[in-house]
Write a protein that holds these residues in place. Structure first.
Motif, PDB file in Angstrom:
ATOM      1  N   PHE A 150       1.657   6.613  -6.896  1.00 20.55           N
ATOM      2  CA  PHE A 150       0.466   7.580  -7.252  1.00 20.55           C
ATOM      3  C   PHE A 150       1.139   8.997  -7.123  1.00 20.55           C
ATOM      4  N   VAL A 151       1.778   9.337  -5.905  1.00 24.83           N
ATOM      5  CA  VAL A 151       2.334  10.772  -5.737  1.00 24.83           C
ATOM      6  C   VAL A 151       3.411  11.103  -6.772  1.00 24.83           C
ATOM      7  N   VAL A 152       4.332  10.127  -7.028  1.00 23.89           N
ATOM      8  CA  VAL A 152       5.441  10.453  -8.091  1.00 23.89           C
ATOM      9  C   VAL A 152       4.789  10.742  -9.373  1.00 23.89           C
ATOM     10  N   MET A 153       3.708   9.774  -9.976  1.00 26.20           N
ATOM     11  CA  MET A 153       3.075   9.933 -11.043  1.00 26.20           C
ATOM     12  C   MET A 153       2.208  11.547 -11.099  1.00 26.20           C
TER      13      MET A 153
ATOM     14  N   TRP B 177       3.225  14.235 -13.705  1.00 25.93           N
ATOM     15  CA  TRP B 177       1.962  14.901 -14.885  1.00 25.93           C
ATOM     16  C   TRP B 177       1.688  16.444 -14.616  1.00 25.93           C
ATOM     17  N   HIS B 178       1.882  16.739 -13.270  1.00 20.35           N
ATOM     18  CA  HIS B 178       1.694  18.383 -13.340  1.00 20.35           C
ATOM     19  C   HIS B 178       2.864  18.905 -13.807  1.00 20.35           C
ATOM     20  N   ARG B 179       4.174  18.387 -13.768  1.00 19.20           N
ATOM     21  CA  ARG B 179       5.246  19.319 -14.191  1.00 19.20           C
ATOM     22  C   ARG B 179       5.063  19.230 -15.829  1.00 19.20           C
TER      23      ARG B 179
ATOM     24  N   LEU C 101       0.789  -1.169   0.017  1.00 18.44           N
ATOM     25  CA  LEU C 101      -0.033   0.052  -0.045  1.00 18.44           C
ATOM     26  C   LEU C 101       0.885   1.304   0.060  1.00 18.44           C
ATOM     27  N   THR C 102       1.988   1.315   0.797  1.00 22.99           N
ATOM     28  CA  THR C 102       2.781   2.554   0.861  1.00 22.99           C
ATOM     29  C   THR C 102       3.557   2.564  -0.504  1.00 22.99           C
ATOM     30  N   GLY C 103       3.800   1.605  -1.302  1.00 23.90           N
ATOM     31  CA  GLY C 103       4.371   1.594  -2.575  1.00 23.90           C
ATOM     32  C   GLY C 103       3.721   2.080  -3.597  1.00 23.90           C
TER      33      GLY C 103
END
Length: 171
Positions: free
Chosen positions: A22-25, A29-31, A15-17
């Motif tokens: 998700f946070v990295v993606m 995506w925002h960049r 779950l942590t992975g």
């Protein structure tokens, strides 16, 4: 059905992975979205300052536009130096997709006759005799150059026409 400590640790690590992925993606995506928005704003500013991008149809003409100019399809006109400049074609032949007043999707190929910048209205004649179209710019969903099928950005073209008219003193 006892879940042991090792299985809980495995599920927690999984779950942590997934959350970390998700946070990295999301950050990536925002960049990418910010970079694309910056490129779009820079391109729009260049058009407003007088730059004519290659995807906008142009005509060869002197300082004052004559009505009998032929469309310029080759960028070689910039290099040949015949005393003429490449200016925005205000009457291109385009294939337009739009939403009609009844809310239905429609498509037509038209020779643009007039672009009203104040009313934001595109007027042109179709392929059949007496076939006249008056399309509000906000109703246009897509456009392509009729001869080549190349994408045609209406908003960029409108900005380029506005700049060209301002330079000629028509606005």
């Amino acid at each position: 059905m006892d879940i042991g400590l090792a299985q809980w640790q495995f599920l927690l690590a999984l779950l942590t992975g997934a959350l970390l992925l998700f946070v990295v993606m999301w950050i990536a995506w925002h960049r990418v979205a910010e970079r694309r928005e910056a490129e779009r704003r820079i391109a729009a500013a260049r058009v407003r300052s007088g730059h004519v991008p290659l995807e906008i149809p142009t005509v060869r003409a002197g300082l004052h536009r004559s009505g009998d100019s032929v469309p310029d399809t080759l960028p070689g006109w910039f290099i040949q130096g015949k005393g003429e400049h490449s200016i925005v074609d205000e009457q291109p032949r385009i294939r337009v997709r739009y939403v009609d007043p009844h809310g239905r999707k429609a498509e037509c190929t038209m020779q643009v006759e007039h672009l009203d910048l104040q009313k934001r209205l595109l007027t042109g004649r179709g392929e059949l005799p007496g076939d006249t179209h008056r399309i509000p710019l906000h109703m246009i969903t897509g456009a392509r150059v009729a001869e080549s099928g190349q994408r045609f950005n209406i908003d960029t073209w409108v900005d380029a026409v506005r700049v060209a008219r301002r330079r000629r003193g028509q606005i």
